[in-house]
Design a protein around this motif. Structure first.
Motif, PDB file in Angstrom:
ATOM      1  N   LYS A 142       0.822  -1.208   0.000  1.00 22.57           N
ATOM      2  CA  LYS A 142       0.000   0.000   0.000  1.00 22.57           C
ATOM      3  C   LYS A 142       0.856   1.259   0.000  1.00 22.57           C
ATOM      4  N   ALA A 143       1.881   1.290   0.822  1.00 17.62           N
ATOM      5  CA  ALA A 143       2.725   2.486   0.883  1.00 17.62           C
ATOM      6  C   ALA A 143       3.376   2.764  -0.466  1.00 17.62           C
ATOM      7  N   SER A 144       3.871   1.734  -1.118  1.00 19.25           N
ATOM      8  CA  SER A 144       4.557   1.914  -2.397  1.00 19.25           C
ATOM      9  C   SER A 144       3.600   2.421  -3.473  1.00 19.25           C
ATOM     10  N   VAL A 145       2.395   1.834  -3.548  1.00 16.72           N
ATOM     11  CA  VAL A 145       1.437   2.258  -4.570  1.00 16.72           C
ATOM     12  C   VAL A 145       0.915   3.663  -4.266  1.00 16.72           C
ATOM     13  N   GLU A 146       0.752   3.982  -2.994  1.00 19.59           N
ATOM     14  CA  GLU A 146       0.352   5.351  -2.636  1.00 19.59           C
ATOM     15  C   GLU A 146       1.417   6.350  -3.070  1.00 19.59           C
ATOM     16  N   HIS A 147       2.676   6.004  -2.884  1.00 20.61           N
ATOM     17  CA  HIS A 147       3.758   6.885  -3.341  1.00 20.61           C
ATOM     18  C   HIS A 147       3.763   6.989  -4.861  1.00 20.61           C
ATOM     19  N   LEU A 148       3.503   5.856  -5.534  1.00 17.02           N
ATOM     20  CA  LEU A 148       3.426   5.858  -6.996  1.00 17.02           C
ATOM     21  C   LEU A 148       2.332   6.817  -7.473  1.00 17.02           C
ATOM     22  N   THR A 149       1.169   6.720  -6.861  1.00 15.75           N
ATOM     23  CA  THR A 149       0.042   7.553  -7.280  1.00 15.75           C
ATOM     24  C   THR A 149       0.329   9.026  -7.021  1.00 15.75           C
ATOM     25  N   ALA A 150       0.891   9.332  -5.871  1.00 20.01           N
ATOM     26  CA  ALA A 150       1.214  10.723  -5.548  1.00 20.01           C
ATOM     27  C   ALA A 150       2.238  11.288  -6.523  1.00 20.01           C
ATOM     28  N   ALA A 151       3.240  10.488  -6.851  1.00 19.87           N
ATOM     29  CA  ALA A 151       4.266  10.949  -7.782  1.00 19.87           C
ATOM     30  C   ALA A 151       3.662  11.194  -9.165  1.00 19.87           C
ATOM     31  N   ALA A 152       2.814  10.270  -9.632  1.00 22.43           N
ATOM     32  CA  ALA A 152       2.199  10.432 -10.952  1.00 22.43           C
ATOM     33  C   ALA A 152       1.308  11.665 -10.998  1.00 22.43           C
ATOM     34  N   GLN A 153       0.558  11.881  -9.937  1.00 19.67           N
ATOM     35  CA  GLN A 153      -0.315  13.054  -9.906  1.00 19.67           C
ATOM     36  C   GLN A 153       0.491  14.344  -9.893  1.00 19.67           C
ATOM     37  N   ALA A 154       1.621  14.343  -9.193  1.00 18.77           N
ATOM     38  CA  ALA A 154       2.465  15.537  -9.154  1.00 18.77           C
ATOM     39  C   ALA A 154       3.049  15.841 -10.527  1.00 18.77           C
ATOM     40  N   VAL A 155       3.555  14.812 -11.204  1.00 21.47           N
ATOM     41  CA  VAL A 155       4.130  15.024 -12.539  1.00 21.47           C
ATOM     42  C   VAL A 155       3.032  15.400 -13.529  1.00 21.47           C
ATOM     43  N   ARG A 156       1.875  14.794 -13.375  1.00 20.51           N
ATOM     44  CA  ARG A 156       0.740  15.140 -14.244  1.00 20.51           C
ATOM     45  C   ARG A 156       0.393  16.625 -14.098  1.00 20.51           C
ATOM     46  N   ALA A 157       0.400  17.112 -12.858  1.00 20.15           N
ATOM     47  CA  ALA A 157       0.112  18.528 -12.618  1.00 20.15           C
ATOM     48  C   ALA A 157       1.170  19.419 -13.266  1.00 20.15           C
ATOM     49  N   GLU A 158       2.432  18.990 -13.198  1.00 22.01           N
ATOM     50  CA  GLU A 158       3.509  19.750 -13.844  1.00 22.01           C
ATOM     51  C   GLU A 158       3.269  19.843 -15.349  1.00 22.01           C
ATOM     52  N   LEU A 159       2.929  18.701 -15.949  1.00 17.12           N
ATOM     53  CA  LEU A 159       2.719  18.668 -17.394  1.00 17.12           C
ATOM     54  C   LEU A 159       1.519  19.518 -17.796  1.00 17.12           C
ATOM     55  N   THR A 160       0.455  19.442 -16.982  1.00 24.17           N
ATOM     56  CA  THR A 160      -0.740  20.235 -17.279  1.00 24.17           C
ATOM     57  C   THR A 160      -0.429  21.723 -17.189  1.00 24.17           C
ATOM     58  N   ALA A 161       0.360  22.096 -16.160  1.00 23.68           N
ATOM     59  CA  ALA A 161       0.728  23.506 -16.001  1.00 23.68           C
ATOM     60  C   ALA A 161       1.560  23.996 -17.175  1.00 23.68           C
ATOM     61  N   LYS A 162       2.461  23.165 -17.660  1.00 27.77           N
ATOM     62  CA  LYS A 162       3.265  23.535 -18.822  1.00 27.77           C
ATOM     63  C   LYS A 162       2.394  23.709 -20.057  1.00 27.77           C
ATOM     64  N   GLY A 163       1.383  22.810 -20.188  1.00 23.71           N
ATOM     65  CA  GLY A 163       0.489  22.897 -21.333  1.00 23.71           C
ATOM     66  C   GLY A 163      -0.345  24.157 -21.321  1.00 23.71           C
ATOM     67  N   ASP A 164      -0.738  24.587 -20.097  1.00 20.79           N
ATOM     68  CA  ASP A 164      -1.525  25.822 -19.987  1.00 20.79           C
ATOM     69  C   ASP A 164      -0.669  27.043 -20.324  1.00 20.79           C
TER      70      ASP A 164
END
Length: 753
Positions: A731-753
């Motif tokens: 659970k801890a590893s997958v939670e970290h995976l999800t948090a990391a993906a969401q953070a990078v996704r936000a970075e990419l979305t911000a760059k796109g905007d």
């Protein structure tokens, strides 16, 4: 004529090594208790082999995890960060194998890859410019002495120097840099063993059955020219397996060695090579008893082969180590008419002595019984299966429309975000899960009670996945014992052992089912729980299947029909399941082909003609009839994929996830070079290690992936299923995976905007 084996199963008749080692990891055994249990197991096995009448008994084929890792630690090929850990030598060894995360540091496990064309895995030694090769360990000597103390003369075994270098990774250095020091280290082993009283040493060189030309052949000859200059009086056996040595046969028979081990089962040209001439001063260790399958040896055929070999000194041996088959048929409850066809490791010892006796006395009862066994057909064909195969056309193996058009249709259907997150399929198989499944199998609980238990687990883990924000969910596979055995239990043509465990890596064992006859699906296999899970959530839930090539490769296959024919039979059975899932509303279906590369011929010239030309179409057959909006995923785990990228693309799945974390994302360069078109999910952390990666670590990995692969084609997932992990770390590893993906996704979305 004498008998010998290359190696013996190390896990024990009742998996004693697994259970004791895992108790040590849980601090329920001391190091001394673990070492004593291992000692007792080794002595038990040596005595069993001796009492079976085998003349050549190996030692040092035992390992707590992997013999390639043992060789690396013997010769000081250990990363500096591990050497400095304030841990015992045993715990540093396990840190290399499993990783370490604790008060003394944070160490990733060594890379892990498949051992040639088997489901066994080895740890990849790491050389750097600062590596200093020298003899530092004592394991090979300690175990030889243990056997001597038990009154048994053994032949110590070690991974040969050419194979050791070939399997290793080199960072800012190259293999040739270490030849002199490595040869000196092997010669030091020779000298010490000779002083202890050893007569032979076995150098395992399976690398010689691959393509050995050009610089590789120069490296081989350079090593052995130096190595054999000082043997310290030991007789040297160069042992090969998993194929033939056509590139270096002439080199081998002219080496100043006393024994040469050749594989007559997988070595297509081995008999022809030996028939061309074999030195009178050397002993041929003839690998005629199949060490990788469980069927009885056909004595008449083997004896006929011996008559064609111009050999003066012959040892009857196995084709490879017996660690690739279960321990004994004696612990199985098959009917006698079935059991008589099987030979596990212990029974193969008897086959060797039967052949030895039959060579000198053709009237032996064992030979007569064997002839009677093979005189009658074992199974009757299934006419419906054969009729279905006969009706296949070229279009049966092609999916329409093309990949790019399907991707547009699926994106419009699913509306998944950038970097969609998912897991590979399984969640931790706790003791409670295993115990409940066992109670149901023994009829101790009702179907209703069992279904309630599985359903509640699925709902609990679905809610957790929703809570942490995973995009595509899985049901967890709590009803499944093994990704191949579970499917085999729902297919005609399969048999299952009770105790047929085979080591896969470390303490991880698998129990391969046996393909007994023609294969066909009896009834839907996964529809019940996949559709149950999808009804619990508005998010997409993947249907989870095992692909036909993996089902074949992780089973004990038939030897009376071709592997191609068996695989097509399995593919049609899994196609039925795919179409049932689709009809029941499952829109994403993952068809795992974890073992696609496993049976790839070891010689590149044979890849397509002998394997990929039928293995890849078999996978396509499974999903060729689905709708364009149904998204097909596949997954591949620990293996080397960089050299078969075109074949992987030719599978024509929509998304592929694969192991990448232990191989440092090297496959991404190959994907980029080949202009790979499928969407990809390179594993962002290693599930085979108990360490928990941080959000920052996974974030860095995702950024490294995006440097190689367009963001629109990237999925974020672990590198394999989570069934072997504990709940907390999973659970801890997958939670970290999800948090990391969401953070990078936000970075990419911000760059796109």
């Amino acid at each position: 004529m004498t008998t010998s084996i290359i190696g013996f199963p190390r896990i024990g008749e009742n998996r004693e090594l697994k259970f004791n080692t895992e108790k040590y990891w849980r601090h329920q055994l001391t190091a001394e208790q673990l070492q004593q249990a291992a000692h007792d197991l080794r002595v038990k096995h040596w005595q069993l082999i001796k009492e079976a009448g085998i003349d050549g008994i190996p030692s040092n084929d035992f390992s707590f995890f992997d013999t390639t890792l043992d060789t690396a630690t013997l010769f000081n090929v250990v990363p500096a960060a591990v050497k400095t850990l304030d841990l015992s030598s045993l715990d540093r060894y396990f840190a290399l194998a499993r990783g370490y995360q604790g008060d003394h540091g944070d160490i990733k496990a060594l890379p892990m890859k498949k051992w040639y064309n088997t489901n066994y895995h080895y740890l990849v030694p790491q050389f750097t410019a600062t590596t200093r090769v020298k003899l530092v360990g004592t394991k090979i000597f300690d175990e030889y002495q243990e056997a001597r103390d038990a009154g048994i003369q053994t032949r110590p075994v070690i991974v040969g120097p050419f194979t050791f270098l070939s399997l290793s990774e080199f960072h800012d250095c190259q293999p040739a840099d270490f030849v002199t020091d490595l040869v000196a280290a092997y010669q030091a082993v020779f000298a010490k063993l000779a002083a202890q009283g050893a007569e032979w040493i076995q150098l395992d060189e399976p690398e010689l059955v691959k393509d050995v030309t050009g610089k590789r052949r120069e490296l081989f000859t350079a090593i052995y020219d130096q190595l054999l200059a000082a043997k310290s009086g030991l007789k040297v056996l160069v042992q090969t397996y998993f194929g033939d040595v056509r590139d270096v046969y002439t080199d081998l028979i002219h080496l100043p060695i006393e024994g040469l081990g050749l594989d007559f089962h997988e070595g297509r040209q081995t008999a022809q090579l030996v028939q061309s001439g074999f030195p009178a001063d050397k002993t041929l260790f003839a690998g005629v008893v199949n060490g990788k399958n469980i069927w009885r040896n056909h004595y008449a055929q083997t004896l006929a082969l011996f008559k064609t070999l111009p050999v003066q000194h012959l040892v009857i041996s196995t084709s490879c180590s017996l660690l690739h088959v279960p321990f004994t048929v004696a612990n199985e409850d098959f009917p006698d008419q079935v059991k008589q066809h099987f030979a596990f490791a212990t029974e193969k010892l008897g086959e060797l002595t039967d052949l030895q006796a039959s060579l000198t006395d053709p009237a032996t009862p064992a030979l007569a019984r064997n002839q009677a066994l093979f005189a009658q057909p074992r199974v009757q064909p299934n006419p419906q299966v054969h009729d279905r195969i006969a009706k296949l056309t070229a279009d049966s193996f092609v999916r329409h429309p093309a990949l790019a058009q399907r991707a547009q249709i699926q994106q419009a259907e699913f509306h998944l975000p950038l970097l969609p997150t998912t897991t590979i399929g399984s969640f931790p198989q706790t003791r409670e899960v295993k115990r409940t499944r066992a109670r149901f199998r023994k009829h101790e609980i009702s179907q209703a009670d069992y279904d309630h238990f599985i359903g509640e687990h699925i709902k609990e883990w679905l809610k957790w996945q929703e809570d942490i924000g995973l995009d595509v969910l899985v049901h967890g596979e709590f009803e499944r014992n093994d990704m191949v055995e579970y499917f085999g239990q729902h297919l005609d043509g399969y048999l299952f052992s009770q105790n047929g465990w085979v080591q896969s890596y470390g303490t991880r064992g698998v129990k391969p089912p046996i393909i007994w006859g023609d294969v066909a699906r009896k009834r839907p296999i996964t529809v019940k729980w996949s559709t149950f899970a999808q009804r619990q959530t508005t998010k997409l839930v993947k249907g989870m299947l095992t692909g036909p090539v993996t089902i074949l490769n992780w089973s004990f296959p038939r030897e009376d029909i071709s592997q191609r024919e068996s695989t097509i039979q399995i593919a049609l059975a899994i196609q039925d399941e795919v179409l049932d899932l689709e009809r029941n509303g499952i829109k994403i279906i993952q068809i795992d082909e974890a073992a696609l590369r496993e049976k790839l011929p070891l010689r590149q010239s044979d890849w397509y003609s002998e394997y990929l030309d039928w293995a890849v179409p078999a996978f396509r057959l499974v999903h060729s009839q689905v709708k364009p909006e149904t998204q097909i995923h596949t997954h591949m785990c620990y293996s080397e994929f960089t050299d078969i990228i075109p074949a992987i693309q030719d599978l024509d799945a929509d998304v592929i996830s694969f192991e990448a974390s232990r191989s440092n994302l090297e496959i991404l360069d190959a994907l980029q070079k080949e202009h790979f078109q499928l969407q990809v999910g390179p594993g962002v952390y290693d599930i085979h290690s108990p360490r928990i990666p941080s959000v920052a670590e996974i974030t860095t990995t995702i950024h490294q992936i995006l440097e190689k692969v367009p963001e629109q084609k990237v999925w974020i997932n672990p590198d394999c299923g989570l069934k072997t992990r504990g709940i907390t770390e999973a659970k801890a590893s997958v939670e970290h995976l999800t948090a990391a993906a969401q953070a990078v996704r936000a970075e990419l979305t911000a760059k796109g905007d």
